[in-house]
Design a protein around this motif. Sequence first.
Motif, mmCIF file in Angstrom:
data_model
loop_
_atom_site.group_PDB
_atom_site.id
_atom_site.type_symbol
_atom_site.label_atom_id
_atom_site.label_comp_id
_atom_site.label_asym_id
_atom_site.label_seq_id
_atom_site.Cartn_x
_atom_site.Cartn_y
_atom_site.Cartn_z
ATOM 1 N N GLN A 16 -4.109 -4.694 -4.054
ATOM 2 C CA GLN A 16 -3.279 -3.502 -3.862
ATOM 3 C C GLN A 16 -2.435 -3.218 -5.102
ATOM 4 O OE1 GLN A 16 -3.096 -1.283 -1.262
ATOM 5 N NE2 GLN A 16 -4.858 -2.340 -0.385
ATOM 6 N N ASN A 45 0.822 -1.206 0.000
ATOM 7 C CA ASN A 45 0.000 0.000 0.000
ATOM 8 C C ASN A 45 0.861 1.263 0.000
ATOM 9 O OD1 ASN A 45 -2.475 1.449 0.119
ATOM 10 N ND2 ASN A 45 -2.202 1.714 2.316
ATOM 11 N N CYS A 56 -3.367 -8.421 -1.098
ATOM 12 C CA CYS A 56 -2.096 -7.993 -1.708
ATOM 13 C C CYS A 56 -2.246 -7.822 -3.219
ATOM 14 C CB CYS A 56 -1.002 -9.017 -1.394
ATOM 15 S SG CYS A 56 -0.510 -9.114 0.339
#
Length: 286
Positions: A69, A29, A66
């Motif tokens: 992101q 992030n 993940c």
Amino acid sequence: NNTFYHFVYNTERHNGISELLEILGSIINGFALPLKDEHKFFLRQALMPLHKVKYVSMYHTELAHCISQFCMKDRDLAPEIILGILKFWPQTNSPKELLYLQEVETILEQTGCYGVEGIITPLFTRINRCIMSYHFQVAERALFLFHNERIFAFISDCRHQILPIVFPGLMSNTRSHWNPTVHQLTINVVKMCNEMDPDFFEQCAAEYKRNVEQTNEKRKRQIDLWQVVESVAKTHAVDGWQPPSIVQPSLVNIEAYDPHGALEQASTMNLDLAKSLAFAKPRGDI
């Protein structure tokens, strides 16, 4: 990287994978834009192979976070990520199929189907197989994709490529799927596709009917050939010997693949029930 490599290719045992992925989600992030090559390399070589592991359900929530992101950081990665998921798609593991369908839907919704035009054939071929799945939860989850506004808008824009791919699965479900909920959901989707472009829907129906007729002709030739083989075997048989019975290929009833019949069923359906089925959350794993 070494921890993930060892987990994926050697042991498939590690008690801290979900915790590592949770930490990585926060790190990803904070990646600066544009993404560096080493970050993309980590995605391709470390994160994507984690879909291969048999027990992916133990950490799939963190893994999907993940992946999402990366998609939010760079939408150009979405087609590559989807192809990676398709590469590790299970053949006989329905709970994993449910997880991957949900992950694909999340990616398509987040990116607005950006860049997916180049992978329409492999993506919707897989979705078509899921629609025809005998596991009712997999079929339901695939049909729910058509009720996502962003995804359906993309399907509408690319209908000339997508509809011929998913048409066989839809017709198969309207004819013979054992689960009544899946059957009604399919009828609802068929109605939506017909309203989207009635003329092209008719073309797909005609093309599908021709394909079924060609399949029947091929199977008839096979039946005739087997009958010749049986007659020759009986002619040269030893006294008292009979050739074993041969399972002959069955013909497809073209009338059963009737899109207009499905539309008539859709028009008589309780619309409130159809809407509740369309937007209902999928059931948990069996």
